[in-house]
Design an enzyme around this catalytic site. Sequence first.
Site, short mmCIF file in Angstrom:
data_model
loop_
_atom_site.label_atom_id
_atom_site.label_comp_id
_atom_site.label_asym_id
_atom_site.label_seq_id
_atom_site.Cartn_x
_atom_site.Cartn_y
_atom_site.Cartn_z
N GLU A 40 -6.25 -38.26 -34.89
CA GLU A 40 -6.30 -37.81 -33.49
C GLU A 40 -7.73 -37.64 -33.02
O GLU A 40 -8.12 -38.11 -31.95
CB GLU A 40 -5.54 -36.48 -33.35
N TYR A 91 -1.15 -33.45 -42.58
CA TYR A 91 -1.88 -32.69 -41.57
C TYR A 91 -3.29 -33.22 -41.38
O TYR A 91 -3.67 -33.61 -40.28
CB TYR A 91 -2.01 -31.23 -42.00
#
Lengths: 290, 333
Positions: free
Chosen positions: A219, A212
């Site tokens: 990102e 995660y």
Amino acid sequence: MAAAAAATAAAKGNGGGGGRAGAGDASGTRKKKGPGPLATAYLVIYNVVMTAGWLVIAVGLVRAYLAKGSYHSLYYSIEKPLKFFQTGALLEILHCAIGIVPSSVVLTSFQVMSRVFLIWAVTHSVKEVLIHQLIDSSWALLPPFHLVTTPRLMSTSAKAGRQVQSEDSVLLFVIAWTITEIIRYSFYTFSLLNHLPYLIKWARYTLFIVLYPMGVSGELLTIYAALPFVRQAGLYSISLPNKYNFSFDYYAFLILIMISYIPIFPQLYFHMIHQRRKILSHTEEHKKFE
Amino acid sequence: MSLLIPEKISLSSASSSPGRCPFPTAEYPEVEILDAKTREKLCFLDKVEPHATIAEIKNLFTKTHPQWYPARQSLRLDPKGKSLKDEDVLQKLPVGTTATLYFRDLGAQISWVTVFLTEYAGPLFIYLLFYFRVPFIYGHKYDFTSSRHTVVHLACICHSFHYVKRLLETLFVHRFSHGTMPLRNIFKNCTYYWGFAAWMAYYINHPLYTPPTYGAQQVKLALAIFVICQLGNFSIHMALRDLRPAGSKTRKIPYPTKNPFTWLFLLVSCPNYTYEVGSWIGFAIMTQCLPVALFSLVGFTQMTIWAKGKHRSYLKEFRDYPPLRMPIIPFLL
């Protein structure tokens, strides 16, 4: 966040695979209708294909690394399968909408669209538009003086090799997504066939702890790297005056997206941690009784 | 009513003969209230009047748990079932001598009137801030200037009229079924209304605003649509108000009246929503502004959902509901 959302949606029995993990899920008294035999067969095929697809991407990354000898710019070697299989995940929205997967359409849409957005509207777009933008000035570019400098920029744009795709941050989220998706789709495949190995379940509910944050970092860094290009080219932006009295600043939009990670990511992350405790401890108890 | 430690008390049925008093002790219902999630016994009421309503029971419950005022109580016969209505009479419910009711906390509540007034006053005020070009919105050289386009002034009048109308209707026309809604709704609703109002107002009152392509013709047509739909919407609100006497919660099938605007009832269940969408389409054509069109679209989506729900309840409640009617768009939707 696209990575986070995917894993969370996965934890809620979301996404392409559908089907619960049999005894493992702590859903308790919930009555599950489950998809019919035809839908199950289709879903198994879908999940197998997706698992294979992401394995192809994983293998592609490894081979490119070994061939090049460095981990920079590996994106180009897996660009096509990445686009294909990630975009293909849009089908999962359909699966929820027609009911063969018992998950929320809204949650799945959010998860898949955020991935697709990152792939196409950020990683893909920030390269080509530099060339198109300057040749075809039909978009209203932001500062008027830019049009005056176009001729000069045209000659340098072809040489402008720097773009988002060569950023290392892209590799960060691609790796995170690849590992997550391989596990997630195999989880669904096995669940549908009612033969879920504990290892897969464990992996799905444990590896996210590292994947995660890794995905989210990749990102965010990618979006951040894209910002100067977006600003310079006025990508996807429209300014006043125009016939429909509307304006859109993609640069500001991307910044808002980045800010939205702050409230959303912790919620998804801690939800997954909570799910992990619930589901993995439940299985432990089951094992004790065997 | 005595409130005892939650223990079920069974009264002996060997009581007095019916002749002596209309309700022998054994026939007074008792009510126990349990938490719907934890099944914890929260309250026990003995000797409840048989004709007591749920509203009265809620009032009694509040006495022991003052933080749960009646508006936030949901009482039901089954933990996962539907909420009982305030008007329901205890005796008429399928309960034994001891009625077990399950309680759910609905959360902090706020009155509908308060929510409506707040959510409508915002757009009225915010639009005017943009219209008068108060500082820090557009460049400093535009502070307190006025647009040179007639349509911009007209748009301000229409937008302001629309929200003044809504405020007045909230105060004097509407008769609400429910008194309250959850508190979080006010934040959600105000964000929606105020946000869109600011977004639209920004472009319409912008110094670089472009007037409609087809000029005065387009504006006149759009204004006509807007005015007709505003009148229509108001007519429907009045017709609906007249269906229901003050203070009551009765529901009846609405029918067309002498007012031609109400004849839309022949074709749709919720013509007020139809006219509302029409007003915003008119406003969008008048201003030729994409954000207005988007606002209309979002509003249309929401109103369609409401209209379908209302239409379904009408069908469920009334056997003789006119079959020709569609929820919001004649013949289509």
